[in-house]
Design a protein around this motif. Sequence first.
Motif, PDB file in Angstrom:
ATOM      1  N   ALA A 102       5.610 -12.950  49.428  1.00  0.00           N
ATOM      2  CA  ALA A 102       4.316 -12.279  49.390  1.00  0.00           C
ATOM      3  C   ALA A 102       4.444 -10.763  49.515  1.00  0.00           C
ATOM      4  N   ARG A 137       6.818 -22.559  47.185  1.00  0.00           N
ATOM      5  CA  ARG A 137       6.745 -21.458  48.147  1.00  0.00           C
ATOM      6  C   ARG A 137       6.669 -20.107  47.428  1.00  0.00           C
ATOM      7  N   TRP A 138       7.403 -19.987  46.319  1.00  0.00           N
ATOM      8  CA  TRP A 138       7.327 -18.759  45.524  1.00  0.00           C
ATOM      9  C   TRP A 138       5.905 -18.571  44.982  1.00  0.00           C
ATOM     10  N   ARG A 159       7.783  -8.384  58.848  1.00  0.00           N
ATOM     11  CA  ARG A 159       7.850  -9.839  59.031  1.00  0.00           C
ATOM     12  C   ARG A 159       8.579 -10.123  60.349  1.00  0.00           C
ATOM     13  N   GLY A 163       3.542 -17.625  47.775  1.00  0.00           N
ATOM     14  CA  GLY A 163       3.802 -16.262  48.206  1.00  0.00           C
ATOM     15  C   GLY A 163       3.202 -15.241  47.253  1.00  0.00           C
ATOM     16  N   ILE A 219       7.828 -17.670  52.406  1.00  0.00           N
ATOM     17  CA  ILE A 219       6.534 -17.300  51.814  1.00  0.00           C
ATOM     18  C   ILE A 219       6.162 -15.852  52.140  1.00  0.00           C
ATOM     19  N   PRO A 220       6.309 -15.376  53.378  1.00  0.00           N
ATOM     20  CA  PRO A 220       6.011 -13.959  53.640  1.00  0.00           C
ATOM     21  C   PRO A 220       6.894 -13.005  52.842  1.00  0.00           C
ATOM     22  N   LYS A 227       0.205 -12.467  47.973  1.00  0.00           N
ATOM     23  CA  LYS A 227       0.501 -11.041  47.818  1.00  0.00           C
ATOM     24  C   LYS A 227      -0.762 -10.236  47.511  1.00  0.00           C
TER      25      LYS A 227
END
Length: 342
Positions: free
Chosen positions: A100, A69-70, A105, A73, A96-97, A77
Amino acid sequence: MKILIVGPSWVGDMVMSQSLYTMLKRLHPNAKIDVLAPAWCKPILERMPEVNQAIEMPIGHGAFNLAGRWALGRELKARGYSHCYVLPNSAKSALIPLFAGISKRTGWKGEFRYVLLNDLRPDRKVFQYMVERYVALASPKATMLSEVKLENCPKPRLSVDNQIQQATFVKLQLNQDRPTIGLCPGAEFGPAKRWPDNYYAEVACQLIERGQQIWLFGGAKDREVTNKIRAALPQELQQHCYNLAGETSLIEAVDMLAACHTVVSNDSGLMHVSAAVGCNIVAIYGSSSPKYTPPLADKVEIVHTDIGCRPCFKRECPLGHLDCLNKLSPDVVINSINKFIG
């Protein structure tokens, strides 16, 4: 304005989420909307004109995979999203957001997401319908209750590809010499949503005797059920019943459902697809409720029993009798179909 949507993982939910995208485009006509979703969703998303791009979610449903997930993200970005709407309610879906670096959010409260979302909506249950909960995210928190009502929510509308439709007719050796009624007897959620096979067979028998033809829809795992339905018909009627379960891709099923005059369906993803391509819908509810996820179509007949234990929203009947489905007779469904076909 560049918007990222973290999309849902179920067919029906993905179809209903189009109502949010439509509302966002109404409010921000020049916005570009990308949707992060499982790979199977891509063909559905490509039939939504509001969506700029479908981005494949490489991490399996339910997997945490913080490192993955990192990495995703940080990759996103670079796209420079200014807003993100997180539709699932899990904490991991909001990571993830954050990774990013998306500045705004938005999503509903759930699973300790206080730090992960900075436009946190406190209680999704202030809205009765799932589609309202999606569309409300497009409105400011202070005004969403007054602005969002079911009757004001845009209805999902999937586009139909006539070339794919005609090619699928040829591939499956189908024609429309008779009016077509689609039956969708499966339900991914579980048996408490599935109307009995023999009831579907009785409906199919009556319709064929009255000059209709039947197309049975579903995935490969529904093939056993659809085989039983067709085999239960008298031999001379089976030639007018076509078992398409497992024979089409999801996107081919979209175009084939669009060719049906009326669709009879359990509360399932294909019910929402059928509604989004403009079919008349007869929707059968067992353990679930049309007061939460109704088909968003113009011409809908909803049938269910009124026994005291429904809706329980369980995958399997906790009482073991499935009366919410077994006590819903084929005649009730036929009467609802008659309102569309005479």
